[in-house]
Design an enzyme around this catalytic site. Structure first.
Site, short mmCIF file in Angstrom:
data_model
loop_
_atom_site.label_atom_id
_atom_site.label_comp_id
_atom_site.label_asym_id
_atom_site.label_seq_id
_atom_site.Cartn_x
_atom_site.Cartn_y
_atom_site.Cartn_z
N LYS A 114 23.88 10.02 53.10
CA LYS A 114 23.28 8.81 52.52
C LYS A 114 23.45 8.75 51.01
O LYS A 114 23.60 7.67 50.44
CB LYS A 114 21.78 8.73 52.87
CG LYS A 114 21.53 8.32 54.30
CD LYS A 114 20.12 7.78 54.48
CE LYS A 114 19.90 7.32 55.91
NZ LYS A 114 18.51 6.97 56.19
N LYS A 198 28.60 6.33 64.29
CA LYS A 198 27.49 5.93 65.14
C LYS A 198 27.09 4.48 64.88
O LYS A 198 27.32 3.95 63.78
CB LYS A 198 26.30 6.89 64.99
CG LYS A 198 25.51 6.73 63.75
CD LYS A 198 24.22 7.54 63.81
CE LYS A 198 23.36 7.07 62.65
NZ LYS A 198 22.08 7.62 62.53
N LYS A 201 22.43 0.34 61.59
CA LYS A 201 21.99 -0.94 61.02
C LYS A 201 22.68 -1.21 59.69
O LYS A 201 22.72 -2.34 59.23
CB LYS A 201 20.48 -1.01 60.88
CG LYS A 201 19.79 0.26 60.47
CD LYS A 201 18.27 0.05 60.40
CE LYS A 201 17.55 0.91 61.40
NZ LYS A 201 16.14 1.07 61.20
P1 AMP Z 1 16.32 4.83 62.18
O1 AMP Z 1 16.66 3.43 62.47
O2 AMP Z 1 17.39 5.55 61.45
O3 AMP Z 1 14.94 4.99 61.63
O4 AMP Z 1 16.29 5.53 63.59
C1 AMP Z 1 15.26 5.34 64.52
C2 AMP Z 1 15.53 6.15 65.74
O5 AMP Z 1 16.69 5.66 66.41
C3 AMP Z 1 15.80 7.64 65.46
O6 AMP Z 1 15.18 8.41 66.47
C4 AMP Z 1 17.29 7.75 65.54
O7 AMP Z 1 17.70 9.04 65.92
C5 AMP Z 1 17.64 6.73 66.60
N1 AMP Z 1 18.99 6.20 66.42
C6 AMP Z 1 19.48 5.49 65.38
N2 AMP Z 1 20.78 5.17 65.54
C7 AMP Z 1 21.15 5.69 66.76
C8 AMP Z 1 22.36 5.71 67.51
N3 AMP Z 1 23.48 5.09 67.07
N4 AMP Z 1 22.36 6.34 68.69
C9 AMP Z 1 21.24 6.95 69.15
N5 AMP Z 1 20.07 6.98 68.50
C10 AMP Z 1 20.00 6.36 67.32
#
Ligand code: AMP
Ligand code: TRP
Length: 333
Positions: A114, A198, A201
């Site tokens: 990041k 991956k 967002k």
């Molecule tokens: P975040 O949006 O980064 O706060 O992620 C929220 C949750 O979604 C966390 O548990 C991440 O590990 C999961 N997550 C985010 N992106 C992915 C992805 N591409 N595949 C699987 N899990 C994800």
């Protein structure tokens, strides 16, 4: 034994299929299991480690809440709240940052990704982010933390911090050492445009992800445009390592239909991608459209959503305040 579940999602907008399959779907399943107590947090303090527009942040907090509720998290069964409404999280984070070691944080790959090339310009908060995450988890005596694969390293750090605190303050078992719960089959949903990255967002291309707010037509067109290779669908014993797009799309299909990858491979063996994509779109529309419709409905009732946060914050405050008080006593405050 009661399983105490804690997890968090950042309110940074564009919640997508990866968040759903990697995290939120799991949250709902755990909530509906016997002998679980679940706490789900909208981690707004984590969100500001990267600059946020105040108006957008506010909107994203409510949208994340609406997504939780629309996906099936029930405020009668689980505690749902936003992190900044419970001061103990920030307080605990400071205390734990005096327990965590620089060397441990220096190993965190997410910070490196990041912060990018110019580490000097990253916020101190972005660096200390995993310590705040440890505080979130440890204040609730969580035994299990459902997260996507990308959070595994942060969970390991949290375990190290808990053990170090307990030994520094001679308080065996005071902070509970949590177990990660990572989806076995598909813990990483990849971009629809580049299956080596991956789904995220922050990807500038909206075609790279299925957002939980996408409507039927958009879902169908995104799947149509999703990258594939020129071969037919793989055979059962074909190794998918060299065919990441096929693996990702089949993985999405498997996760959504709650069946293992082998079964999905068997279902589509040797067929054309176009036929598979039609089935995948149908399944996505079937599973995601009701959620996006419900999100829109909920967003028209702000009072209902505000009340959920208010009630959740009260309950969370009670638990976290008690733990931080004991923590401070151990330290000598
Ligand atoms: P975040 O949006 O980064 O706060 O992620 C929220 C949750 O979604 C966390 O548990 C991440 O590990 C999961 N997550 C985010 N992106 C992915 C992805 N591409 N595949 C699987 N899990 C994800
Ligand atoms: N760091 C997590 C992410 O980006 C979000 C998070 C914050 C979290 N605190 C948490 C997840 C506590 C689980 C438990 O996805």
């Amino acid at each position: 034994m009661v399983k105490k579940i804690f997890s968090g999602v950042q309110p940074s907008g564009n919640l997508h299929l990866g968040n759903y399959l990697g995290a939120i779907k799991n949250f709902v399943d755990l909530q509906n299991q016997k002998n679980t107590e679940c706490v789900y947090c909208i981690v707004d303090l984590h969100a500001i480690t990267i600059k946020q527009e105040p108006k957008d942040l506010k909107k994203n907090i409510i949208e994340t809440l609406a997504t939780f509720v629309a996906s099936g998290i029930d405020s009668k069964k689980s505690i749902i709240f936003n992190q900044s409404s419970v001061p103990a999280h920030a307080e605990g984070s400071w205390i734990l940052s005096c327990v965590a070691r620089m060397g441990w944080l220096n190993r965190m790959t997410q910070f490196k990704e990041k912060a990018g090339k110019d580490k000097e310009k990253a916020s101190v908060g972005l660096y200390a982010y995993p310590v705040l995450m440890a505080s979130d988890i440890l204040l609730y005596d969580a035994t299990h933390v459902p997260v996507g694969h990308d959070q595994k390293q942060h969970l390991e750090l949290c375990r190290d911090i808990a053990q170090r605190f307990n030994s520094d303050f001679n308080a065996a078992d005071f902070l509970k050492v949590p177990e990660p719960l990572i989806q076995k089959n598909f813990s990483r949903i990849m971009s629809l445009k580049d299956a080596t990255k991956k789904m995220s967002k922050s990807d500038p291309s909206d075609l790279s992800r299925i957002n939980l707010t996408d409507d039927r037509d958009l879902i169908i067109s995104k799947i149509k445009k999703a990258k594939t290779d020129s071969k037919p669908m793989p055979s059962i014993d074909e190794n998918l390592e060299k065919r990441p797009e096929a693996e990702n799309l089949l993985g999405i299909y498997s996760s959504l239909s709650n069946q293992n990858l082998e079964r999905s491979k068997k279902e589509f063996e040797g067929k054309n991608f176009s036929e598979f994509k039609r089935k995948l779109s149908d399944l996505l529309v079937d599973k995601i459209s009701p959620i996006s419709d419900e999100i829109k409905k909920l967003l028209n009732d702000k009072k209902y959503l505000d009340d959920i946060l208010l009630e959740g914050s009260k309950k969370a405050n009670e638990i976290a305040y008690k733990k931080i008080k004991e923590m401070k006593k151990l330290i000598g405050f």
